[in-house]
Design a protein around this motif. Sequence first.
Motif, PDB file in Angstrom:
ATOM      1  N   VAL A 115      41.834 -19.131  71.334  1.00 63.76           N
ATOM      2  CA  VAL A 115      42.211 -17.970  70.516  1.00 63.76           C
ATOM      3  C   VAL A 115      41.033 -17.519  69.651  1.00 63.76           C
ATOM      4  CG1 VAL A 115      43.732 -17.121  68.678  1.00 63.76           C
ATOM      5  CG2 VAL A 115      44.655 -18.575  70.501  1.00 63.76           C
ATOM      6  N   LEU A 116      40.375 -18.464  68.990  1.00 61.77           N
ATOM      7  CA  LEU A 116      39.245 -18.126  68.121  1.00 61.77           C
ATOM      8  C   LEU A 116      38.069 -17.603  68.943  1.00 61.77           C
ATOM      9  CD1 LEU A 116      39.372 -21.148  65.639  1.00 61.77           C
ATOM     10  CD2 LEU A 116      40.514 -18.930  65.457  1.00 61.77           C
ATOM     11  N   LEU A 117      37.938 -18.139  70.152  1.00 64.13           N
ATOM     12  CA  LEU A 117      36.850 -17.752  71.054  1.00 64.13           C
ATOM     13  C   LEU A 117      36.974 -16.296  71.509  1.00 64.13           C
ATOM     14  CD1 LEU A 117      34.480 -19.407  71.920  1.00 64.13           C
ATOM     15  CD2 LEU A 117      35.711 -20.101  73.960  1.00 64.13           C
ATOM     16  N   SER A 118      38.169 -15.750  71.389  1.00 60.88           N
ATOM     17  CA  SER A 118      38.363 -14.363  71.827  1.00 60.88           C
ATOM     18  C   SER A 118      37.953 -13.346  70.748  1.00 60.88           C
ATOM     19  CB  SER A 118      39.832 -14.140  72.213  1.00 60.88           C
ATOM     20  OG  SER A 118      40.639 -14.210  71.047  1.00 60.88           O
ATOM     21  N   ASP A 119      37.550 -13.825  69.582  1.00 63.17           N
ATOM     22  CA  ASP A 119      37.161 -12.927  68.483  1.00 63.17           C
ATOM     23  C   ASP A 119      35.700 -12.512  68.626  1.00 63.17           C
ATOM     24  OD1 ASP A 119      36.435 -11.841  65.902  1.00 63.17           O
ATOM     25  OD2 ASP A 119      38.244 -12.782  65.103  1.00 63.17           O
ATOM     26  N   SER A 120      35.461 -11.230  68.799  1.00 64.05           N
ATOM     27  CA  SER A 120      34.086 -10.770  69.027  1.00 64.05           C
ATOM     28  C   SER A 120      33.182 -10.987  67.811  1.00 64.05           C
ATOM     29  CB  SER A 120      34.060  -9.307  69.466  1.00 64.05           C
ATOM     30  OG  SER A 120      34.877  -8.529  68.642  1.00 64.05           O
ATOM     31  N   ARG A 121      33.775 -11.090  66.604  1.00 67.15           N
ATOM     32  CA  ARG A 121      32.957 -11.381  65.410  1.00 67.15           C
ATOM     33  C   ARG A 121      32.267 -12.741  65.568  1.00 67.15           C
ATOM     34  NH1 ARG A 121      37.368  -8.773  63.587  1.00 67.15           N
ATOM     35  NH2 ARG A 121      37.022  -6.978  62.235  1.00 67.15           N
TER      36      ARG A 121
END
Length: 163
Positions: A115-121
């Motif tokens: 889930v966190l890996l999907s954040d482009s930031r």
Amino acid sequence: LGSGSRMLENPEEELTTVRVQDPRVQNEGSWNSYVDYKIFLHTNSKAFTAKTSCVRRRYREFVWLKRQLQKNAGLVPVPDLPGKSTFFVGSTDEFIEKRRQGLQQFLEKVVQNVVLLSDSRLHLFLQSQLSIPEIEACVQGQGSQTVTEAILHYAMSNCGWVQ
């Protein structure tokens, strides 16, 4: 059995190594001195645009990243950062090393979380030297480049890879 079962047989297929190293004091001796850290990333994961990158970030940028990840992750818990200590017993070097270890543990946990890996930031934080406002602009489509372009531009500029 679909292709998903193959992944379970061979878990070493996707590997991401993230290292926080080489803490450096910037503006030493001045009231606005701070420490930044080299973040080295090496991966074969399809989640990442560049397979190797190296950026420098300071603690306050990690704090920003954690806040953003929390905002976007919903109920997924975001790992903790090492504390911001104003009173520290022991040497500065000791404190910096403890913090470095804490930052590394934070990033190791973050890159393991889908889930966190999907954040482009997160990707811009790890794979470009954009400032926080530039990352925000890029993610909101207000920058001159897309997220992928910004990462590739940094990777191609050679400063993303320090021998």
